[in-house]
Design an enzyme around this catalytic site. Structure first.
Site, PDB file in Angstrom:
ATOM      1  N   LYS A 123       0.849  -1.195   0.000  1.00  0.00           N
ATOM      2  CA  LYS A 123       0.000   0.000   0.000  1.00  0.00           C
ATOM      3  C   LYS A 123       0.884   1.245   0.000  1.00  0.00           C
ATOM      4  O   LYS A 123       1.906   1.278   0.688  1.00  0.00           O
ATOM      5  CB  LYS A 123      -0.895  -0.028   1.243  1.00  0.00           C
ATOM      6  CG  LYS A 123      -2.002   1.023   1.259  1.00  0.00           C
ATOM      7  CD  LYS A 123      -2.879   0.853   2.507  1.00  0.00           C
ATOM      8  CE  LYS A 123      -4.018   1.864   2.577  1.00  0.00           C
ATOM      9  NZ  LYS A 123      -4.846   1.667   3.786  1.00  0.00           N
TER      10      LYS A 123
ATOM     11  N   SER B 165      -9.874  -0.561   7.065  1.00  0.00           N
ATOM     12  CA  SER B 165      -9.266  -0.362   5.748  1.00  0.00           C
ATOM     13  C   SER B 165      -8.574  -1.579   5.159  1.00  0.00           C
ATOM     14  O   SER B 165      -8.246  -1.577   3.978  1.00  0.00           O
ATOM     15  CB  SER B 165      -8.283   0.807   5.792  1.00  0.00           C
ATOM     16  OG  SER B 165      -8.988   2.024   5.744  1.00  0.00           O
TER      17      SER B 165
ATOM     18  N   SER C 150      -9.749   1.703   2.846  1.00  0.00           N
ATOM     19  CA  SER C 150      -8.868   2.447   1.974  1.00  0.00           C
ATOM     20  C   SER C 150      -7.808   1.591   1.276  1.00  0.00           C
ATOM     21  O   SER C 150      -7.233   2.032   0.299  1.00  0.00           O
ATOM     22  CB  SER C 150      -8.153   3.536   2.775  1.00  0.00           C
ATOM     23  OG  SER C 150      -7.284   2.940   3.728  1.00  0.00           O
TER      24      SER C 150
END
Lengths: 477, 93, 493
Positions: C85, C184, C160
């Site tokens: 990420k 997330s 996210s």
């Protein structure tokens, strides 16, 4: 209407650690701008703080040396504001739960009159960097070497009634911190910084007047200057019937004045909240007690002990407790077996006089207390005359070296061998026939004259006792 | 939250927002804060605020230095690198 | 429609890749080339990645092959490409947090988890898309374009960590790292049909994870199946002296033996609300039945504070975020806005480069911490947070784990909630409570809607039960016997 000032000092003191508060950069002084920075103290995204244990312990020691209560559990808070010298956009500090609270500083207003001022709190925080605003440049320049350096902020109660008291308080505070080994408290290097809260009120009134904060007091002599100016300024406003505005003012060294920096009504809202990157700290009572037990003797206690236990005069005791290194040196010489009064005389008469002449620093002394003791032992053993010992010490202070080697190098060792002295004695006796006749005629004092001649002939190196014995023996012959 | 208040908060957070953004945020934040009023229903008298997980304690680090090998590289990544310094537009206070 | 070539068998699991690479039957380079080719072919549709540097990936693979040729075959993730990420710092690649305020930023250090990946022989494949600074539940808030759900390109992947979940689901990477503040990792894992673990707070180092809300942020693994998720967790977990919130031994490790026999599974009434999509409800009910059939016992219970988790969560995260994001001021890194004086530069940089949701949250947090509102908002939220922690503790006195849905609905269409912040916040209704209490929670695939949208079930346990959650999820995964292989191609183009 007679006015009286009310003064409280806020002192920032840099803790004497090797590394910064939350990262492993050096917490040094000087050097190139931005040479002591890393991802953490420049707030690179994703970096996190880890507390320096030594900083915590020094802060606890500061609290203990100033008789504070110390928390066994503590937290850090974030003080949020934007400034280019503050990399994270917040300062890690302590807000509602400072590490130490309610201590005191004893200081001498005038000789023999001591006063005690309360300390409200001592908290730990990280220093910001430095923003420079060079004249004529449309930019400001930022150096982050200082960013993250460990500080304690020592907030005093408004217990000080004059600029002189404020100055004496600051001196006493500084001495306490230095004796406890917490900081070198060097105002020129910025390791001690002082802000003052000042107000005036009619004499006898209980309520405080409107408080003004004076910043940028960057030297000891400026403490009194800045406060005198500010008190006078506020006094004039009151006399003219004007209102004093609550504000922050900056001291201008060159003019000796204070100028307004910002008014309080548009003060920043710092949005303090507990730093979520730093869970609670278990400081622990055992740690506090260990540090308390190991705390160096307070300078006031030393001063008292030097007089009561070692019989020094008040003056001597003061001089020897001026600086921690002086006291350390003095106690070292005493520990090596010298009588305290003799040690005090030598240190004051020779060592401190030398440092005074050469503007030297006792911290950088080239002679150890053991060396001084050894030198005096040579004098006691008649290997050196008193005058010669002084000369040897002077050379040692100037260039270092062991006492015996220095005395030899200076050719100041006493001549004690009667064989070596006999020839000189004979020569003097042959020459000074009149004095010899006087002596033989019963004038005892003539012996001293002869002794003096021999001493002179040996350039002061002859041992007077040996010479005396030789003279008497030869004169009787 | 009205536009004036939104303006104050934006200034505190150093966000330059246009009129339209201020108006939009003011109304959205009003709605969100209204929804958050719901917390008033929970009785919290005498409950300590949980700023950190309760059982976590911060560690201490030995006072050892380990200089970052390339401090100047950190300056160079600034849009305002100037020599050894970070340059910023003049501070007007 | 041309037939898509079938992927090699080892693409079904990271463990298979490690075995193949270690035995020498497949070269690390071949593995890397396979995933690079998949990304090149299909990521333009999905947009899971923000940065992929094929040359650098191949160089890492070649270096591994050289090591293996020398007989050095250690490394729990030998030859496994891992998608990371883009809020995790990795040297050699930008780290932008999908924000224009960090456009082009290259971190000077590796995050601890990235360091551990490299040490385990993994290949950093690329940086995945996210909602800007991890603020969102759909990956639509990216400053560099939304990610799409590979199961239906018209729908969101969740967020996210939407890029990481989509990458694993789409077959672009066998493993991915995400971060979970209020769901997330778990929410996109559920919407993309993969396994995602939010570890116990402190079990994985946050050093190098760009902070959103420090007291809640945790790095977590995403994988095709529970075994792979466990493998990645074993690599990234463990104490880190650089993170003051890191714990030793929090992960617990996998539990041996039969995870389901005698297990007391708490079923909170609040997790069966009317707002719950009936398909999600049915899929979770099937998990309950399978668990019971395997010897577990269901314990009905109540968690009445669940409804307060969202406001509590949003007050805490926005307050912390308003402070955490203060460092993005244009002074030391990142692009800088125009301004004749410092204030102007600050305002232009921050006002001009943060996206809407980030600005909204900074405003909210600044407000909640400001003088006069602190007690009513921030402090109140922390008190309710404490109450929620106590409620969980009481629940875990009655049961071992909690089971429920990860999300109220399957993946929703792009744009559906982007104009209504409160609706978007409600996506976190089942995932926000655990982080407030620091608990581990895991989402695993438990079925699909008739149109093929994945559904996730969530297990939550007490602090330090990460290993047990993984063991239970693995047992349930066997019972469910779903097809867990990655997609051969995105759907709904």
């Amino acid at each position: 209407m007679e006015l009286e000032p009310v003064i409280g000092l806020e002192v920032h003191c840099q803790l004497a650690t090797r590394s910064k508060l939350f990262c492993r950069c050096e917490a040094g002084f000087g050097g190139l701008p931005n040479s002591r920075i890393c991802p953490i103290c420049t707030a690179q995204p994703g970096t996190l703080p880890v507390l320096n244990e030594q900083a915590l312990e020094l802060a606890i020691k500061a609290g203990l040396a100033l008789s504070c209560q110390v928390r066994t559990q503590m937290k850090f808070d974030r003080k949020n504001y934007f400034y280019p010298d503050l990399p994270k956009g917040y300062q890690i500090s302590q807000f509602d739960e400072p590490l130490c609270e309610w201590g005191e500083v004893a200081f001498e207003v005038e000789k023999g009159v001591t006063k005690v001022a309360k300390i409200r709190r001592i908290h730990m925080e990280e220093d910001a960097g430095k923003a420079l605003h060079p004249d004529g440049l449309a930019s400001s320049l930022v150096d982050l070497n200082r960013a993250g350096v460990p500080l304690v902020e020592i907030v005093g109660q408004p217990d000080l009634a004059s600029p002189a008291e404020a100055s004496a308080y600051l001196q006493a505070l500084r001495r306490t911190l230095r004796f406890a080994g917490i900081s070198d408290c060097d105002m020129e290097k910025g390791s001690l910084r002082c802000d003052a809260n000042v107000s005036v009120r009619p004499k006898g009134q209980k309520e405080f007047g409107t408080k003004v904060e004076v910043k940028n007091i960057n030297s000891f002599k400026n403490v009194e200057r800045a406060l005198q100016f500010e008190i006078a300024r506020q006094g004039e406003l009151v006399a003219r019937g004007e209102k004093i505005v609550q504000e922050t003012r900056s001291f201008r060294d060159t003019e000796g004045t204070t100028v307004s920096m910002r008014k309080k009504e548009n003060a920043d809202d710092y949005r303090y909240f507990p730093d979520p990157d730093l869970p609670l700290f278990d400081v622990g009572a055992p740690r506090i007690e260990r540090l308390r037990a190991a705390l160096p003797e307070h300078w006031l206690a030393k001063r008292k002990r030097y007089q009561e236990q070692w019989g020094l005069s008040d003056y001597d005791a003061r001089v020897l407790t001026e600086e921690p290194a002086t006291a350390r040196f003095f106690e070292g010489v005493v520990a090596a077996g010298l009588a305290p009064k003799v040690a005090a005389n030598w240190i004051q008469g020779e060592v401190l006089a030398f440092l005074g002449e050469t503007k030297g620093d006792i911290e950088e002394l080239k002679t150890t207390s053991a060396q001084l003791r050894a030198l005096i032992a040579m004098e006691e053993g008649n290997e050196l005359s008193h005058q010669a010992a002084k000369k040897v010490l002077r050379r040692m202070l100037e260039s270092g070296g062991e006492p015996r080697a220095t005395a030899e190098a200076l050719d100041l060792l006493q001549i004690r061998d009667s064989g070596a002295l006999a020839a000189t004695v004979d020569a003097v006796l042959a020459q000074e026939t009149k004095v010899v006749a006087d002596y033989r005629g019963g004038k005892e004092t003539a012996l001293n004259a002869l002794l003096g001649r021999v001493m002179k002939a040996t350039k002061g190196k002859g041992d007077p006792n040996v010479i005396k014995e030789l003279l008497i023996a030869k004169l009787k012959a | 939250m009205d536009v004036r208040e939104a303006q104050k908060i934006a200034a505190l957070a150093r966000l330059e927002l246009c009129e339209a953004e201020l108006a939009r945020f003011a109304s959205q934040l009003t709605a969100i804060l209204g929804y958050f009023q719901k917390l008033g229903e929970v009785k919290t008298d005498g409950i300590p605020p949980a700023s950190h997980p309760r059982d976590l304690r911060s560690p201490l680090r030995p006072d050892r230095t380990e200089p970052f090998p390339a401090p100047q590289e950190l300056v160079q990544r600034s849009a305002g690198a100037e020599g050894e310094f970070f340059r910023v537009p003049r501070v007007l206070e | 429609m041309p037939a898509t070539p079938t992927s090699p068998a080892w693409t079904r699991s990271a463990r298979a890749i490690v075995a193949a690479v270690r035995s020498g039957s497949v070269r690390a380079r071949a593995v890397a080339d396979h995933y690079l080719a998949r990304i090149e072919r299909d990521d333009p549709l999905v947009h899971a990645f923000l940065h992929v540097d094929p040359a650098a990936v191949r160089a890492q693979a070649d270096a591994l092959d050289a090591r293996i040729a020398r007989g050095e075959t250690a490394g729990a993730l030998l030859g496994v490409p891992v998608a990371v990420k883009d809020n995790l710092c990795a040297v050699g690649s930008p780290t932008t947090c999908a924000s224009k305020i960090l456009e082009g930023y290259r971190p000077p250090y590796d995050a601890t988890v990235v360091e551990r990946l490299r040490a385990a022989g993994a290949i950093v494949l690329g940086k995945t898309n996210l909602d800007e600074f991890a603020m969102g539940a759909s990956t639509e808030n990216s400053g560099f374009g939304a990610t799409r759900n590979p199961h239906d390109l018209k729908r969101v992947p969740g967020g996210s960590s939407g890029g990481s979940a989509a990458a694993v689901a789409a077959g672009f990477a066998p493993l991915a790292l995400g971060s979970d503040t209020g769901g997330s990792v778990r929410q996109p894992a559920a919407l993309c049909g993969v396994v995602g673990l939010r570890p116990t707070y402190g079990a994985v180092s946050r050093y190098g994870l760009v902070a959103f809300a420090s007291s809640l942020d945790q790095v977590g693994p995403l994988a095709l199946n529970v075994d792979d998720c466990t493998l990645l967790m074993e690599v990234i977990g463990g104490h880190d002296p650089r993170d003051s919130t890191s714990r030793a031994g929090a992960f617990g490790g996998p539990t041996a033996g039969d995870a389901l026999a005698g297990l007391r599974i708490g079923i909170p009434a609040e997790y069966r609300s009317d707002a719950l999509d009936p398909q999600v409800r049915a899929a979770v009910a099937r998990v309950e039945q399978l668990a019971v059939a395997a010897g577990a016992r269901l314990v009905p219970l109540e968690l009445p504070l669940t409804q307060y988790a969202i406001p509590t969560y949003y007050l805490v995260v926005t307050s912390e975020a308003s402070s955490n994001l203060a460092r993005f001021d244009g002074v030391r890194y990142g692009p800088r806005g125009e301004g004749s004086d410092l204030s102007g530069m600050y305002g232009a940089t921050r006002g001009g480069r943060f996206g809407d949701e980030v600005k909204r949250r900074i405003m909210l947090g600044t407000y909640a911490l400001s003088a006069g509102y602190f007690d009513a908002y921030y402090k109140k939220a922390l008190q309710v947070r404490e109450c929620i922690g106590r409620e969980f503790a009481a629940a875990f006195a009655q049961c071992d784990v909690l089971l429920g849905p990860t999300t109220p609905t399957p993946a929703f269409p792009l744009g559906e909630k982007s104009d209504d912040p409160v609706q978007m916040y409600l996506c976190d209704v089942f995932t926000a409570p655990a982080p407030l209490a620091g608990l581990p929670a895991l989402s695993f695939p438990c079925g699909k809607t008739p149109t093929g949208l994945p559904i996730g079930a969530q297990l939550q346990g007490p602090c330090g039960s990460d290993g047990r959650l993984l063991a239970i999820a693995r047992a349930l995964e066997r019972q469910l016997a779903l097809d867990l292989s990655p997609l051969e191609a995105p759907r709904g183009a």
